[in-house]
Design a protein around this motif. Structure first.
Motif, PDB file in Angstrom:
ATOM      1  N   ASP A 200      26.062  18.560  21.517  1.00 14.52           N
ATOM      2  CA  ASP A 200      26.247  18.600  20.870  1.00 14.52           C
ATOM      3  C   ASP A 200      27.547  18.930  20.124  1.00 14.52           C
ATOM      4  O   ASP A 200      28.624  19.182  20.781  1.00 14.52           O
ATOM      5  N   HIS A 201      27.947  17.720  20.109  1.00 11.34           N
ATOM      6  CA  HIS A 201      29.102  17.089  19.332  1.00 11.34           C
ATOM      7  C   HIS A 201      30.419  17.893  20.289  1.00 11.34           C
ATOM      8  O   HIS A 201      32.452  18.403  19.924  1.00 11.34           O
ATOM      9  N   LEU A 202      30.547  17.227  21.816  1.00 13.98           N
ATOM     10  CA  LEU A 202      31.310  18.170  22.912  1.00 13.98           C
ATOM     11  C   LEU A 202      32.960  16.764  21.771  1.00 13.98           C
ATOM     12  O   LEU A 202      34.079  16.899  22.547  1.00 13.98           O
ATOM     13  N   LYS A 203      33.149  14.972  21.327  1.00 10.55           N
ATOM     14  CA  LYS A 203      33.758  14.834  20.996  1.00 10.55           C
ATOM     15  C   LYS A 203      34.924  15.908  20.015  1.00 10.55           C
ATOM     16  O   LYS A 203      36.102  15.481  20.337  1.00 10.55           O
ATOM     17  N   GLN A 277      32.596  23.776  15.711  1.00 12.34           N
ATOM     18  CA  GLN A 277      31.974  23.074  15.922  1.00 12.34           C
ATOM     19  C   GLN A 277      31.118  23.026  14.293  1.00 12.34           C
ATOM     20  O   GLN A 277      31.022  24.167  13.611  1.00 12.34           O
ATOM     21  N   PRO A 278      30.127  21.400  14.567  1.00 12.93           N
ATOM     22  CA  PRO A 278      29.760  21.619  12.952  1.00 12.93           C
ATOM     23  C   PRO A 278      28.978  22.297  13.080  1.00 12.93           C
ATOM     24  O   PRO A 278      28.002  22.725  11.369  1.00 12.93           O
ATOM     25  N   ARG A 317      20.022  18.065  15.966  1.00 11.22           N
ATOM     26  CA  ARG A 317      20.394  18.593  17.316  1.00 11.22           C
ATOM     27  C   ARG A 317      19.890  20.275  17.170  1.00 11.22           C
ATOM     28  O   ARG A 317      18.468  20.975  16.519  1.00 11.22           O
ATOM     29  N   ASN A 318      20.479  20.639  18.490  1.00 15.19           N
ATOM     30  CA  ASN A 318      19.981  22.644  18.619  1.00 15.19           C
ATOM     31  C   ASN A 318      18.805  22.293  18.280  1.00 15.19           C
ATOM     32  O   ASN A 318      17.910  23.232  18.208  1.00 15.19           O
ATOM     33  N   LYS A 328      10.766  22.397  19.077  1.00 17.94           N
ATOM     34  CA  LYS A 328      11.645  23.510  18.358  1.00 17.94           C
ATOM     35  C   LYS A 328      12.546  22.638  17.743  1.00 17.94           C
ATOM     36  O   LYS A 328      13.233  21.817  17.419  1.00 17.94           O
ATOM     37  N   ASN A 329      12.648  23.221  16.833  1.00 19.40           N
ATOM     38  CA  ASN A 329      13.548  22.840  15.266  1.00 19.40           C
ATOM     39  C   ASN A 329      14.195  24.302  14.963  1.00 19.40           C
ATOM     40  O   ASN A 329      13.689  24.639  13.650  1.00 19.40           O
ATOM     41  N   SER A 330      15.277  24.954  15.994  1.00 15.68           N
ATOM     42  CA  SER A 330      15.980  25.346  15.531  1.00 15.68           C
ATOM     43  C   SER A 330      17.533  25.982  15.210  1.00 15.68           C
ATOM     44  O   SER A 330      18.411  24.338  15.823  1.00 15.68           O
ATOM     45  N   THR A 331      18.479  26.994  14.529  1.00 18.21           N
ATOM     46  CA  THR A 331      19.567  26.194  14.314  1.00 18.21           C
ATOM     47  C   THR A 331      20.055  27.421  13.655  1.00 18.21           C
ATOM     48  O   THR A 331      19.688  28.536  14.312  1.00 18.21           O
ATOM     49  N   THR A 332      21.892  27.616  14.974  1.00 16.91           N
ATOM     50  CA  THR A 332      22.876  29.094  14.768  1.00 16.91           C
ATOM     51  C   THR A 332      23.759  29.155  14.334  1.00 16.91           C
ATOM     52  O   THR A 332      23.869  27.776  13.932  1.00 16.91           O
TER      53      THR A 332
END
Length: 332
Positions: A200-203, A277-278, A317-318, A328-332
């Protein structure tokens, strides 16, 4: 009409050929291998004999010009030719006069030995000694060049199938392996799964921290990804910001479990500057699909897996998505 001129006798014709032939010819005693006669070409290749007072090789054993390591083999070969009265072709290595008497020249000689009957029913052994040194050196050079070419082609093949940053095989290799594996799995009615992994968001990370930092991040992620799959699973670099995993013999439930462990491992790892990171950390969006559950053909299975990965991205994402279902729908 004048009388038809007589053809020269065979003996006279042979004597003329013996003198004119460019290949060295030796007439040798079949019993003791001493040289009875040699043509000018043979004289040129041997030069003067440093061991005799008259500098000639006549009455010397022809094996004297053979290097010691090959002498016994040479004598045996010409004895066989004389005893069985048939021609014999073999290679030998001769040491002849070089530019300096102290620096002999080594030649690779193709020897053609055959018994020959002369006038008076005398039998000698005719030895034609053709110098093939240049040819053998060229053949060796060609073999060396072909070996180097093979090495270069192998390196090019490796580079064409490998990612330079992570060292993993690339997507071309993945497709080739999938194309070979699918018919076997279909024939044996064996399931398998694909897992597509997007960083995610590598750019954003690359723009903020630089290309070298981005490459280091990918290498670190690659190390983490390699810890979970089985030895027979194939992990590859799919694109600049994504990976792919081929899991033979397992369905979507097992593949989703592996994918979730990969997602958790990366989300919980520490990376330089990941707090910018976002998502507040480096994370993965993952898609999973299985044969035959989600598709019956490799191309279709790839499309389903790609859509599942894109679904994970669209939904925040994530997370891991199997087919079209987010598990799965989690954020860290």
């Amino acid at each position: 009409m004048g009388a038809t001129p007589k053809l020269p006798s065979l003996q006279a014709a042979y004597a003329d050929l013996f003198e004119r032939l460019l290949d060295p010819i030796f007439l040798v005693d079949p019993v003791d291998q001493t040289i009875l006669e040699m043509n000018p070409a043979a004289e040129r290749i041997l030069g003067e004999n440093p061991t005799t007072s008259d500098k000639t090789w006549i009455s010397c054993c022809i094996a004297e010009v053979v290097i010691p390591a090959k002498k016994a083999e040479f004598i045996k070969a010409i004895r066989v030719s004389a005893r069985r009265f048939h021609s014999r072709r073999f290679e030998s290595t001769w040491a002849v006069r070089g530019e300096s008497p102290l620096d002999p020249q080594t030649l690779i000689i193709e020897v053609h030995a055959c018994p020959l009957k002369l006038a008076g029913n005398k039998t000698v052994l005719q030895i034609i000694a053709r110098d093939i040194t240049v040819r053998r050196k060229m053949e060796q050079k060609i073999r060396e060049l072909l070996y180097k070419l093979k090495e270069s082609n192998d390196r090019l093949k490796l580079l064409s199938e490998s990612d330079q940053v992570t060292g993993l095989k690339n997507y071309r290799h993945f497709l080739a392996q999938l194309a070979m594996y699918h018919p076997q799995a279909a024939q044996q009615q064996q399931e398998y799964s694909l897992v597509f992994i997007s960083v995610d968001h590598l750019k954003h990370y690359s723009d903020r921290n630089g290309l070298q930092a981005s490459d280091a991040l990918l290498s670190h992620i690659c190390t983490l990804l390699q810890e979970e799959p089985r030895p027979k699973d194939l992990l590859i670099k799919k694109s600049d910001e994504s990976f792919a995993l081929l899991c033979p013999g397992v369905g979507s439930e097992y593949a989703a479990h592996v994918a979730e462990r990969l997602r958790t491992a990366v989300a919980g790892a520490s990376f330089p500057n990941s707090e910018h990171q976002p998502n507040g950390s480096v994370t993965l969006s993952i898609g999973v699909a299985s044969f035959p559950e989600h598709a019956g053909a490799p191309d279709h299975l790839i499309e389903v897996t790609e859509r599942a990965c894109q679904s994970s991205v669209r939904r925040g994402r994530n997370r891991v998505t199997v087919g079209a279902l987010s598990v799965k729908n989690s954020t860290t």
